[in-house]
Design an enzyme around this catalytic site. Structure first.
Site, PDB file in Angstrom:
ATOM      1  N   HIS A   1      -0.248  -0.384  -9.783  1.00  0.00           N
ATOM      2  CA  HIS A   1      -1.055  -1.329  -9.011  1.00  0.00           C
ATOM      3  C   HIS A   1      -1.458  -2.541  -9.849  1.00  0.00           C
ATOM      4  CE1 HIS A   1      -3.419  -1.307  -5.039  1.00  0.00           C
ATOM      5  NE2 HIS A   1      -3.338  -2.562  -5.469  1.00  0.00           N
TER       6      HIS A   1
ATOM      7  N   ARG B   1       0.858  -1.179   0.000  1.00  0.00           N
ATOM      8  CA  ARG B   1       0.000   0.000   0.000  1.00  0.00           C
ATOM      9  C   ARG B   1       0.894   1.228   0.000  1.00  0.00           C
ATOM     10  NH1 ARG B   1      -3.272  -2.688  -1.773  1.00  0.00           N
ATOM     11  NH2 ARG B   1      -5.300  -3.296  -0.972  1.00  0.00           N
TER      12      ARG B   1
ATOM     13  N   ASP C   1       4.632  -0.399  -6.771  1.00  0.00           N
ATOM     14  CA  ASP C   1       3.414  -0.745  -7.521  1.00  0.00           C
ATOM     15  C   ASP C   1       2.225   0.004  -6.930  1.00  0.00           C
ATOM     16  OD1 ASP C   1       1.983  -2.395  -9.470  1.00  0.00           O
ATOM     17  OD2 ASP C   1       1.085  -3.372  -7.718  1.00  0.00           O
TER      18      ASP C   1
ATOM     19  N   GLU D   1      -2.347   7.484  -5.113  1.00  0.00           N
ATOM     20  CA  GLU D   1      -2.631   6.813  -6.388  1.00  0.00           C
ATOM     21  C   GLU D   1      -4.080   6.948  -6.858  1.00  0.00           C
ATOM     22  OE1 GLU D   1      -1.515   2.716  -5.229  1.00  0.00           O
ATOM     23  OE2 GLU D   1      -3.589   2.155  -5.629  1.00  0.00           O
TER      24      GLU D   1
HETATM   25  P1  NAI Z   1      -1.712 -11.181   5.185  1.00  0.00           P
HETATM   26  O1  NAI Z   1      -2.755 -10.673   6.101  1.00  0.00           O
HETATM   27  O2  NAI Z   1      -1.658 -12.632   4.845  1.00  0.00           O
HETATM   28  O3  NAI Z   1      -0.267 -10.801   5.792  1.00  0.00           O
HETATM   29  C1  NAI Z   1       0.045  -9.572   6.362  1.00  0.00           C
HETATM   30  C2  NAI Z   1       1.182  -9.785   7.347  1.00  0.00           C
HETATM   31  O4  NAI Z   1       1.596  -8.502   7.828  1.00  0.00           O
HETATM   32  C3  NAI Z   1       0.763 -10.627   8.561  1.00  0.00           C
HETATM   33  O5  NAI Z   1       1.699 -11.674   8.778  1.00  0.00           O
HETATM   34  C4  NAI Z   1       0.805  -9.622   9.717  1.00  0.00           C
HETATM   35  O6  NAI Z   1       1.173 -10.199  10.945  1.00  0.00           O
HETATM   36  C5  NAI Z   1       1.875  -8.657   9.204  1.00  0.00           C
HETATM   37  N1  NAI Z   1       1.855  -7.374   9.886  1.00  0.00           N
HETATM   38  C6  NAI Z   1       0.807  -6.741  10.490  1.00  0.00           C
HETATM   39  N2  NAI Z   1       1.242  -5.614  11.064  1.00  0.00           N
HETATM   40  C7  NAI Z   1       2.577  -5.537  10.847  1.00  0.00           C
HETATM   41  C8  NAI Z   1       3.584  -4.609  11.207  1.00  0.00           C
HETATM   42  N3  NAI Z   1       3.302  -3.540  11.957  1.00  0.00           N
HETATM   43  N4  NAI Z   1       4.847  -4.843  10.791  1.00  0.00           N
HETATM   44  C9  NAI Z   1       5.156  -5.948  10.065  1.00  0.00           C
HETATM   45  N5  NAI Z   1       4.231  -6.869   9.699  1.00  0.00           N
HETATM   46  C10 NAI Z   1       2.975  -6.657  10.081  1.00  0.00           C
HETATM   47  O7  NAI Z   1      -1.791 -10.274   3.885  1.00  0.00           O
HETATM   48  P2  NAI Z   1      -1.271 -10.620   2.418  1.00  0.00           P
HETATM   49  O8  NAI Z   1      -2.300 -11.352   1.665  1.00  0.00           O
HETATM   50  O9  NAI Z   1       0.108 -11.178   2.498  1.00  0.00           O
HETATM   51  O10 NAI Z   1      -1.232  -9.133   1.765  1.00  0.00           O
HETATM   52  C11 NAI Z   1      -0.342  -8.144   2.246  1.00  0.00           C
HETATM   53  C12 NAI Z   1      -0.732  -6.812   1.633  1.00  0.00           C
HETATM   54  O11 NAI Z   1      -0.474  -6.846   0.231  1.00  0.00           O
HETATM   55  C13 NAI Z   1      -2.236  -6.477   1.710  1.00  0.00           C
HETATM   56  O12 NAI Z   1      -2.570  -5.899   2.934  1.00  0.00           O
HETATM   57  C14 NAI Z   1      -2.402  -5.495   0.584  1.00  0.00           C
HETATM   58  O13 NAI Z   1      -2.188  -4.200   1.091  1.00  0.00           O
HETATM   59  C15 NAI Z   1      -1.265  -5.847  -0.371  1.00  0.00           C
HETATM   60  N6  NAI Z   1      -1.749  -6.324  -1.669  1.00  0.00           N
HETATM   61  C16 NAI Z   1      -1.359  -5.652  -2.802  1.00  0.00           C
HETATM   62  C17 NAI Z   1      -1.795  -6.056  -4.045  1.00  0.00           C
HETATM   63  C18 NAI Z   1      -1.335  -5.377  -5.307  1.00  0.00           C
HETATM   64  O14 NAI Z   1      -1.899  -5.642  -6.374  1.00  0.00           O
HETATM   65  N7  NAI Z   1      -0.349  -4.504  -5.278  1.00  0.00           N
HETATM   66  C19 NAI Z   1      -2.720  -7.186  -4.174  1.00  0.00           C
HETATM   67  C20 NAI Z   1      -3.029  -7.863  -2.927  1.00  0.00           C
HETATM   68  C21 NAI Z   1      -2.561  -7.418  -1.734  1.00  0.00           C
END
Ligand code: NAI
Length: 331
Positions: A295, A234, A258, A263
């Protein structure tokens, strides 16, 4: 139930129409994004389908609820753009697609790293103009480099393994370490320690109060000179001003993004004939060592298929009044 589908692009309609063959739910596709002015288009639609750049704040939710909307279908994993409290107040259910293709995003992060490093985007243009010189195309071996993964959830864990596959040493920061990853050799560090040790940083955390501007001027000051920063998560995880300063003074060696803090005004639109009023993105794009994609990390055929199917299944489950809605977004 009828869906008012906002921010429709040709690929959305193609993949949703295909997935909808199994559901047969009426869908009204609108090209416009959702905001306080366009919310009236959703009148008499019990379901509204939105993407990450739609406005789903308290005002919009109130208008949707007044018009009869009962459920908002997020065709995304992230939900930082939604006013969850307002949805609860107006009894509007929020359903998302928690995982569609974590591989797609993890692989795009790697694509940004590879491109920035080996400069294939520049080589492609050069060779097409019969310029076969190698001047200024020097890269570095990824093998043996130290990579810091911030957030080792679904996407971060896959990214970590992919980088290990290339022979990188992977360290990570996450408040909830993943035991499996640790067994596979990923070492968890404190955040400041990670910043000081790694050659490449990749962000895979959701955006929240704790992660907003997790890359700020303090963080940059701790990083090794020449560090590469990759953000496919993000935009607001990065304080863009701090990063521009780091790029200007040469402390940051590469930036691949990305996602971008502002954005909403830019991404997913063709603005090629427009003057871009956003000076920060214009400055970022002026650096030779910055790569911006709009994105598109999620954008694979597999992910689009999964997004469409899960979104429609979410609505079907809601319409069937299932007691357990596993993809519901709550506070
Ligand atoms: P997820 O929920 O499986 O993993 C997120 C991880 O971040 C968890 O392990 C959590 O404990 C950790 N986390 C939470 N707070 C934290 C902190 N303060 N410091 C470090 N780690 C922390 O989510 P997933 O599926 O891996 O997605 C991650 C992010 O990717 C999403 O939130 C979304 O913003 C982004 N995303 C971007 C896309 C794109 O097209 N560019 C598409 C899909 C997701």
């Amino acid at each position: 139930m009828k869906i008012a589908f906002f921010n429709t692009k040709s690929y959305d309609q193609a993949y949703f129409d295909k997935a909808n063959e199994a559901f047969d739910i009426p869908i009204n596709y609108f090209e416009t994004s959702l905001n306080a002015d366009t919310a009236t288009l959703a009148r008499e639609h019990e379901a509204v389908c939105v993407f990450v750049n739609d406005t789903v704040d308290a005002e919009v939710i109130e208008k949707l609820a007044e018009g009869g909307t009962k459920v908002i279908l997020l065709r995304s994993a992230g939900f930082n753009h939604i006013d969850i409290e307002a949805a609860e107040k107006h009894k509007v259910t929020l359903l998302r697609v928690p995982a569609y293709s974590p591989h797609a995003v993890a692989e795009h992060a790697l694509a940004l790293i590879m491109t920035l490093n080996r400069k294939t985007h520049k080589a492609y243009n050069r060779v097409r103009e019969n310029n076969f010189s190698l001047e200024r195309l020097t890269g570095f071996d990824l093998y043996g480099k130290k990579v810091g993964v911030i957030g080792t959830g679904k996407i971060g864990a896959i990214f970590a393994r992919n980088m290990q596959g290339l022979g990188c040493e992977v360290v990570a920061f996450d408040p909830y370490p993943d035991d499996e990853l640790e067994k596979q050799g990923v070492k968890y560090l404190e955040l400041d320690e990670l910043f000081g040790e790694v050659d490449i940083i990749s962000l895979h955390t959701p955006l929240n109060d704790k992660t907003h501007h997790i890359i700020n001027s303090h963080a940059v000051s701790l990083m090794k000179k020449g560090v590469m920063i990759i953000n496919t998560s993000r935009g607001a995880l990065i304080d863009t001003k701090a990063v521009i300063k780091g790029l200007k003074d040469g402390h940051i060696g590469y930036l691949g993004i990305d996602v971008y803090e502002q954005e909403e005004q830019l991404f997913f639109k063709d603005l090629s004939e427009t003057i871009i009023p956003d000076d920060m993105i214009a400055r970022l794009m002026s650096f030779p060592n910055v790569l911006v994609t709009a994105h598109q990390a999620f954008f694979t055929a597999e992910a689009l298929t999964e997004i469409a199917h899960t979104t429609l299944q979410n609505l079907q489950d809601f319409a069937d009044e299932k007691s357990d809605l596993p993809n519901e977004v709550k506070r």
